[in-house]
Design an enzyme around this catalytic site. Sequence first.
Site, PDB file in Angstrom:
ATOM      1  CE1 TYR A  14      41.568  25.032  44.909  1.00 30.71           C
ATOM      2  CE2 TYR A  14      43.589  26.063  44.115  1.00 30.71           C
ATOM      3  CZ  TYR A  14      42.880  25.408  45.114  1.00 30.71           C
ATOM      4  OH  TYR A  14      43.484  25.127  46.311  1.00 30.71           O
ATOM      5  CG  ASN A  93      48.538  31.408  37.001  1.00 33.93           C
ATOM      6  OD1 ASN A  93      48.751  30.585  36.122  1.00 33.93           O
ATOM      7  ND2 ASN A  93      49.494  31.925  37.734  1.00 33.93           N
ATOM      8  CD  GLU A 163      33.676  26.758  34.456  1.00 33.53           C
ATOM      9  OE1 GLU A 163      33.808  26.195  33.369  1.00 33.53           O
ATOM     10  OE2 GLU A 163      32.603  26.722  35.104  1.00 33.53           O
ATOM     11  CE  LYS A 222      34.587  34.398  35.576  1.00 33.26           C
ATOM     12  NZ  LYS A 222      33.883  33.484  36.433  1.00 33.26           N
ATOM     13  CG  LEU A 223      36.413  40.975  33.207  1.00 30.94           C
ATOM     14  CD1 LEU A 223      37.084  42.207  32.618  1.00 30.94           C
ATOM     15  CD2 LEU A 223      37.299  40.372  34.293  1.00 30.94           C
ATOM     16  CB  SER A 271      31.052  37.465  54.978  1.00 28.85           C
ATOM     17  OG  SER A 271      31.515  38.256  53.901  1.00 28.85           O
ATOM     18  CB  VAL A 272      35.019  38.621  57.953  1.00 31.51           C
ATOM     19  CG1 VAL A 272      35.314  37.347  57.185  1.00 31.51           C
ATOM     20  CG2 VAL A 272      36.319  39.320  58.279  1.00 31.51           C
ATOM     21  N   GLY A 275      36.578  36.961  49.739  1.00 35.89           N
ATOM     22  CA  GLY A 275      37.949  36.641  49.356  1.00 35.89           C
ATOM     23  C   GLY A 275      37.920  35.831  48.077  1.00 35.89           C
ATOM     24  CB  CYS A 278      38.013  35.259  40.603  1.00 40.13           C
ATOM     25  SG  CYS A 278      38.985  33.881  39.991  1.00 40.13           S
ATOM     26  CD  GLN A 280      41.592  42.683  46.250  1.00 41.04           C
ATOM     27  OE1 GLN A 280      40.918  42.738  47.260  1.00 41.04           O
ATOM     28  NE2 GLN A 280      42.897  42.755  46.254  1.00 41.04           N
ATOM     29  CE  LYS A 281      42.033  36.332  38.425  1.00 45.03           C
ATOM     30  NZ  LYS A 281      41.205  36.454  37.242  1.00 45.03           N
TER      31      LYS A 281
HETATM   32  P1  NAD Z   1      45.510  28.293  39.256  1.00 45.03           P
HETATM   33  O1  NAD Z   1      46.629  29.164  39.625  1.00 45.03           O
HETATM   34  O2  NAD Z   1      44.913  27.347  40.253  1.00 45.03           O
HETATM   35  O3  NAD Z   1      45.971  27.377  38.015  1.00 45.03           O
HETATM   36  C1  NAD Z   1      46.660  27.853  36.895  1.00 45.03           C
HETATM   37  C2  NAD Z   1      47.683  26.807  36.479  1.00 45.03           C
HETATM   38  O4  NAD Z   1      48.250  27.197  35.234  1.00 45.03           O
HETATM   39  C3  NAD Z   1      48.858  26.670  37.456  1.00 45.03           C
HETATM   40  O5  NAD Z   1      48.939  25.328  37.926  1.00 45.03           O
HETATM   41  C4  NAD Z   1      50.087  27.059  36.629  1.00 45.03           C
HETATM   42  O6  NAD Z   1      51.230  26.284  36.921  1.00 45.03           O
HETATM   43  C5  NAD Z   1      49.602  26.770  35.217  1.00 45.03           C
HETATM   44  N1  NAD Z   1      50.340  27.489  34.169  1.00 45.03           N
HETATM   45  C6  NAD Z   1      50.611  28.814  34.101  1.00 45.03           C
HETATM   46  N2  NAD Z   1      51.267  29.102  32.946  1.00 45.03           N
HETATM   47  C7  NAD Z   1      51.407  27.932  32.282  1.00 45.03           C
HETATM   48  C8  NAD Z   1      51.975  27.579  31.022  1.00 45.03           C
HETATM   49  N3  NAD Z   1      52.510  28.509  30.217  1.00 45.03           N
HETATM   50  N4  NAD Z   1      51.958  26.282  30.652  1.00 45.03           N
HETATM   51  C9  NAD Z   1      51.411  25.339  31.454  1.00 45.03           C
HETATM   52  N5  NAD Z   1      50.839  25.614  32.640  1.00 45.03           N
HETATM   53  C10 NAD Z   1      50.825  26.896  33.052  1.00 45.03           C
HETATM   54  O7  NAD Z   1      44.387  29.225  38.653  1.00 45.03           O
HETATM   55  P2  NAD Z   1      42.806  28.944  38.593  1.00 45.03           P
HETATM   56  O8  NAD Z   1      42.172  29.282  39.883  1.00 45.03           O
HETATM   57  O9  NAD Z   1      42.565  27.597  37.982  1.00 45.03           O
HETATM   58  O10 NAD Z   1      42.359  30.073  37.562  1.00 45.03           O
HETATM   59  C11 NAD Z   1      42.668  29.981  36.188  1.00 45.03           C
HETATM   60  C12 NAD Z   1      41.840  31.015  35.437  1.00 45.03           C
HETATM   61  O11 NAD Z   1      40.453  30.711  35.583  1.00 45.03           O
HETATM   62  C13 NAD Z   1      42.027  32.443  35.936  1.00 45.03           C
HETATM   63  O12 NAD Z   1      41.959  33.308  34.834  1.00 45.03           O
HETATM   64  C14 NAD Z   1      40.819  32.650  36.824  1.00 45.03           C
HETATM   65  O13 NAD Z   1      40.437  34.008  36.883  1.00 45.03           O
HETATM   66  C15 NAD Z   1      39.755  31.851  36.125  1.00 45.03           C
HETATM   67  N6  NAD Z   1      38.676  31.361  36.979  1.00 45.03           N
HETATM   68  C16 NAD Z   1      38.946  30.847  38.226  1.00 45.03           C
HETATM   69  C17 NAD Z   1      37.916  30.342  39.010  1.00 45.03           C
HETATM   70  C18 NAD Z   1      38.174  29.764  40.366  1.00 45.03           C
HETATM   71  O14 NAD Z   1      37.218  29.490  41.064  1.00 45.03           O
HETATM   72  N7  NAD Z   1      39.407  29.565  40.779  1.00 45.03           N
HETATM   73  C19 NAD Z   1      36.612  30.317  38.501  1.00 45.03           C
HETATM   74  C20 NAD Z   1      36.368  30.851  37.235  1.00 45.03           C
HETATM   75  C21 NAD Z   1      37.411  31.355  36.476  1.00 45.03           C
HETATM   76  C1  UGA Z   2      33.209  33.316  42.317  1.00 44.33           C
HETATM   77  C2  UGA Z   2      31.903  33.267  41.535  1.00 44.33           C
HETATM   78  O1  UGA Z   2      30.835  32.907  42.410  1.00 44.33           O
HETATM   79  C3  UGA Z   2      31.999  32.261  40.406  1.00 44.33           C
HETATM   80  O2  UGA Z   2      30.814  32.307  39.616  1.00 44.33           O
HETATM   81  C4  UGA Z   2      33.194  32.602  39.536  1.00 44.33           C
HETATM   82  O3  UGA Z   2      33.338  31.646  38.512  1.00 44.33           O
HETATM   83  C5  UGA Z   2      34.438  32.630  40.393  1.00 44.33           C
HETATM   84  O4  UGA Z   2      34.274  33.606  41.448  1.00 44.33           O
HETATM   85  C6  UGA Z   2      35.668  33.036  39.656  1.00 44.33           C
HETATM   86  O5  UGA Z   2      35.613  33.675  38.636  1.00 44.33           O
HETATM   87  O6  UGA Z   2      36.701  32.667  40.219  1.00 44.33           O
HETATM   88  P1  UGA Z   2      34.358  31.823  44.191  1.00 44.33           P
HETATM   89  O7  UGA Z   2      35.242  32.993  44.348  1.00 44.33           O
HETATM   90  O8  UGA Z   2      34.963  30.494  44.007  1.00 44.33           O
HETATM   91  O9  UGA Z   2      33.394  32.041  42.927  1.00 44.33           O
HETATM   92  O10 UGA Z   2      33.368  31.706  45.439  1.00 44.33           O
HETATM   93  P2  UGA Z   2      32.048  32.524  45.883  1.00 44.33           P
HETATM   94  O11 UGA Z   2      31.055  31.555  46.348  1.00 44.33           O
HETATM   95  O12 UGA Z   2      31.603  33.461  44.844  1.00 44.33           O
HETATM   96  O13 UGA Z   2      32.569  33.346  47.134  1.00 44.33           O
HETATM   97  C7  UGA Z   2      33.466  34.426  46.994  1.00 44.33           C
HETATM   98  C8  UGA Z   2      33.636  35.126  48.331  1.00 44.33           C
HETATM   99  O14 UGA Z   2      32.453  35.841  48.680  1.00 44.33           O
HETATM  100  C9  UGA Z   2      33.903  34.161  49.484  1.00 44.33           C
HETATM  101  O15 UGA Z   2      34.872  34.712  50.343  1.00 44.33           O
HETATM  102  C10 UGA Z   2      32.565  34.067  50.161  1.00 44.33           C
HETATM  103  O16 UGA Z   2      32.669  33.717  51.503  1.00 44.33           O
HETATM  104  C11 UGA Z   2      32.038  35.485  49.980  1.00 44.33           C
HETATM  105  N1  UGA Z   2      30.568  35.557  50.037  1.00 44.33           N
HETATM  106  C12 UGA Z   2      29.806  34.944  49.112  1.00 44.33           C
HETATM  107  C13 UGA Z   2      29.970  36.283  51.068  1.00 44.33           C
HETATM  108  O17 UGA Z   2      30.659  36.850  51.921  1.00 44.33           O
HETATM  109  N2  UGA Z   2      28.610  36.372  51.116  1.00 44.33           N
HETATM  110  C14 UGA Z   2      27.822  35.759  50.187  1.00 44.33           C
HETATM  111  O18 UGA Z   2      26.583  35.884  50.298  1.00 44.33           O
HETATM  112  C15 UGA Z   2      28.432  35.035  49.169  1.00 44.33           C
END
Ligand code: NAD
Ligand code: UGA
Length: 466
Positions: A14, A93, A163, A222-223, A271-272, A275, A278, A280-281
């Site tokens: 993603y 991930n 990101e 970021k955290l 909201s409910v 989710g 990211c 929670q983790k």
């Molecule tokens: P994801 O699970 O969608 O994608 C991770 C990908 O990495 C998977 O397709 C997996 O197969 C691949 N992978 C794992 N180990 C590998 C390896 N050794 N070589 C090649 N490929 C490998 O995860 P994501 O949602 O893209 O999140 C990735 C990171 O970005 C996490 O640390 C997350 O916290 C962070 N992040 C996520 C979001 C978000 O909205 N999803 C936003 C900001 C930051």
């Molecule tokens: C969140 C952050 O917004 C991003 O900046 C960050 O990069 C990302 O986490 C990450 O590190 O993965 P994301 O989880 O994709 O993004 O989506 P959000 O829009 O933040 O929503 C998170 C949850 O909170 C959803 O379940 C959403 O429905 C809920 N939410 C959000 C509420 O219940 N109320 C709100 O007002 C806003």
Amino acid sequence: MTKISKICCIGAGYVGGPTMSVIAKKCRDIQVTVVDLNEARIAAWNDPDVNNIPVYEPGLGAVVAEARGRNLFFSTEVDKAIDEAEMIFISVNTPTKTYGAGKGQAADLKWIELCARQIARVAKTDKIVVEKSTLPVRTASAIKDILAHTGSGCKFQILSNPEFLAEGTAIEDLNAPDRVLIGGDSTPEGQEAIQALVDIYANWVPRERILTTNIWSSELSKLVANAYLAQRVSSINSISELCEATEADVNEVARAIGADSRIGSKFLKASVGFGGSCFQKDILNLVYIARSYGLEEVADYWEQVILINDHQKRRFAHQIIKSSYNTVSGKKIAFLGWAFKKDTNDTRESAAIYVADHLLFEQAKITVYDPKVPESQVYSDLNYLGSRTSDENRLGVAVVDDPYEACKGAHAIAILTEWDEFKEYDWQRIYDNMNKPANVFDGRNLLDVAKLKEIGFQVKAIGKAC
Ligand code: NAD
Ligand code: UGA
């Protein structure tokens, strides 16, 4: 000065998929190769029909269609892409550990370490390694350590470039980010690496929005950003319960407090429960880090954000049970929405999963409809919880691809995701085909309560007295 012509991104998820697609779109002179171990995922990214790419995100298909095959490539040849690139993004991930020390809290960094070892093994030339994944503060020192022992003589610079995109708005967020954050070493080599990455973003991001810091500040920010955002949701969700008890309306309270520019209006939607993969983790990870430094009060403070979120999900399920004469056993409950928010097919940590789990313990019969989530994903999410066998999950939950079918004969409808299309439904038709009294539990404050009540529904919306 290092001028980057080839980028490799490890992880086509993603974050890796959308971020690299946008970099490729904005920087035509840079070849961007996104690699992943998951062959099915890479095949989906290469699907000629961009509607089949593995991440549903408004606008992403068009970006992929433009750049793919020109300067954007998706591949399983990880070693080759590492070897050729001058800059390698790690975007794998980093989920919560499910075993060993720190189980249930710490981030599992095994995929990060594997990437670092793979880069160390393959690299024959100097590289800039960019942490794109969200990582515990000080992870860069471990990556640095692994890369320092290659014996190849190659030099590595480590940058942190977390990101901040949100799913559902990823392309907007990437096109016009509030800020880009880049952390690196203060040495001349570190500063040169920072500059190389700044130059890439400067192709479309105003320079004043590109913040550069030391590497630890960047990792920690970021955290902390996620913890602050989630805290806002838990704060308003805690107030939603008080609103229900006092006949205040949480939407009105949110509007009133959000109008104060010091508070701001965003992220105040009750909201409910939040989710996503990211929030929670990352908070759990922050809590774990604080405790590991002996900072118990700091850890307790942030942990409360999670506790309120768990409470909110449980509370929503209990309201459904309570309003169903205290039993949902054998009753059909329709779930509209399964994704953790609208405009994404991602269901990780979605509140819907936990609400379903609570109701299944009470022997409810759940029927799920979500416009973007396939049946297989719903079962995989429930099976992952491990509360019951997969056969039991199949007995308790049906997944349908028609919302009217989902609601037919139901005793109650629960709105779990704020998909826009739910507002457009023929609610009279839905009412006519339901068991009476027909209940709607709006976990997203999405629907027009007055209109539903006029039709005859009993409505319970988060943060509003009945
Ligand atoms: P994801 O699970 O969608 O994608 C991770 C990908 O990495 C998977 O397709 C997996 O197969 C691949 N992978 C794992 N180990 C590998 C390896 N050794 N070589 C090649 N490929 C490998 O995860 P994501 O949602 O893209 O999140 C990735 C990171 O970005 C996490 O640390 C997350 O916290 C962070 N992040 C996520 C979001 C978000 O909205 N999803 C936003 C900001 C930051
Ligand atoms: C969140 C952050 O917004 C991003 O900046 C960050 O990069 C990302 O986490 C990450 O590190 O993965 P994301 O989880 O994709 O993004 O989506 P959000 O829009 O933040 O929503 C998170 C949850 O909170 C959803 O379940 C959403 O429905 C809920 N939410 C959000 C509420 O219940 N109320 C709100 O007002 C806003």
